[in-house]
Design an enzyme around this catalytic site. Sequence first.
Site, mmCIF file in Angstrom:
data_model
loop_
_atom_site.group_PDB
_atom_site.id
_atom_site.type_symbol
_atom_site.label_atom_id
_atom_site.label_comp_id
_atom_site.label_asym_id
_atom_site.label_seq_id
_atom_site.Cartn_x
_atom_site.Cartn_y
_atom_site.Cartn_z
ATOM 1 C CG ASP A 281 4.669 3.091 7.562
ATOM 2 O OD1 ASP A 281 3.974 3.378 6.820
ATOM 3 O OD2 ASP A 281 4.375 2.119 8.604
ATOM 4 C CG HIS A 282 4.453 -0.356 4.385
ATOM 5 N ND1 HIS A 282 4.226 -1.594 4.641
ATOM 6 C CD2 HIS A 282 3.758 0.186 5.664
ATOM 7 C CE1 HIS A 282 3.865 -1.726 5.937
ATOM 8 N NE2 HIS A 282 3.553 -0.861 6.432
ATOM 9 C CG HIS B 246 -4.068 -0.251 6.037
ATOM 10 N ND1 HIS B 246 -4.182 -0.240 7.594
ATOM 11 C CD2 HIS B 246 -3.081 0.481 5.551
ATOM 12 C CE1 HIS B 246 -3.111 0.298 7.888
ATOM 13 N NE2 HIS B 246 -2.285 1.007 6.792
ATOM 14 C CG HIS C 92 -0.234 4.227 4.834
ATOM 15 N ND1 HIS C 92 -0.940 3.518 5.579
ATOM 16 C CD2 HIS C 92 -1.065 5.613 4.421
ATOM 17 C CE1 HIS C 92 -2.279 4.100 5.649
ATOM 18 N NE2 HIS C 92 -2.381 5.220 5.046
ATOM 19 C CG HIS D 299 -0.263 0.126 2.390
ATOM 20 N ND1 HIS D 299 0.615 -0.965 2.891
ATOM 21 C CD2 HIS D 299 -0.286 1.198 3.492
ATOM 22 C CE1 HIS D 299 0.992 -0.442 4.212
ATOM 23 N NE2 HIS D 299 0.523 0.639 4.424
#
Length: 245
Positions: A65-66, A141, A63, A61
Site C-alpha cells: 500500500d506504499h 514497523h 508494503h 517501506h
Amino acid sequence: MAFTVTVLGSATPYPRPDAPCSGYLVRHEDTAIWLDAGPGTLAALQEHVSPAELDAIWISHLHADHVADLLPAVYALLFADLTPRRPIPLYGPPGTAARISAFLSNTGRAPIEEAFAVRELHDGHRTRVGGLRLETVAVSHGFPAFGVRITDGERTFAYSGDTGPCSALSTLAKGTDLFLCEADSIEPSAEHLTPAEAGRAAAGAARLVLTHLGHTVTPRDAVRLAAEHFPGPVAYAAPRTVFRV
C-alpha cells in the site's frame, strides 16, 4: 518560495474510489518529489506533474500500500509515451530494486535501472534534491521502514511513514512546521500508531496532519483524539488537499 505537500492518497490497506493509498507530492520551486507510491497514486500524481518530470521518488517501506504503483510507473517511463531525461533517483529501503525487478520479470530480468536510479536508504541517510535536503530516520514497523525530514533551510516538513511508537518520532517531529503522521487504528499496536499516540508524537511540531487511517477510525474521530494530546492545529490528509509547509 512555495513549499507544499499535496495528498495524492492516504487510504489503507487498499484504495477506495477517489481515495488512493499512501502517496504525497512534495514541491519546492521547480523540484517535485513523489513520497510513497501506494496504489492509485500514479494516476493522482499526473493531475499535478508528469512522472517523467519528477526529480526523485522516496519510499518509506516495501508494503504494497506504499510501493505498488512503482510497477506501472516502470511501464509508463519505459514503454509508453513518456520521455524522462534520465533514470529517476529512487530512494528506498534495502531490497527495493530486487523487489520491483522480480515482480516485473517475465522472460528475463526487468531493466528497472533504465527507469530508476535506485539508492538504498539507511538510518541517517542524507541527500539533496533541488533546493531541499532530505534526512532519513529509521522507525519501528517490524521490518526496514523509515520516516523523513525535508527542509529548504527555513521550513521543515516531516513524514512518519508507517510506524509504531518509538523514540525516532521525536527526532522526526522536533522543530517541524508540518508533521504528517500515520494514525492507523484506535487499537494500540507495535507496528502502527493510534491517533492519540500520533498527537503525543507530534510534540515539537507546529502543525499535525493525520494520514493512513484504517477502517476502525473516522477522520473526524482521529482528529479529535489527536487534538486531546497536541496543542497545535490538527488536520486530516484528505486526497487532493494541499498543505503549505
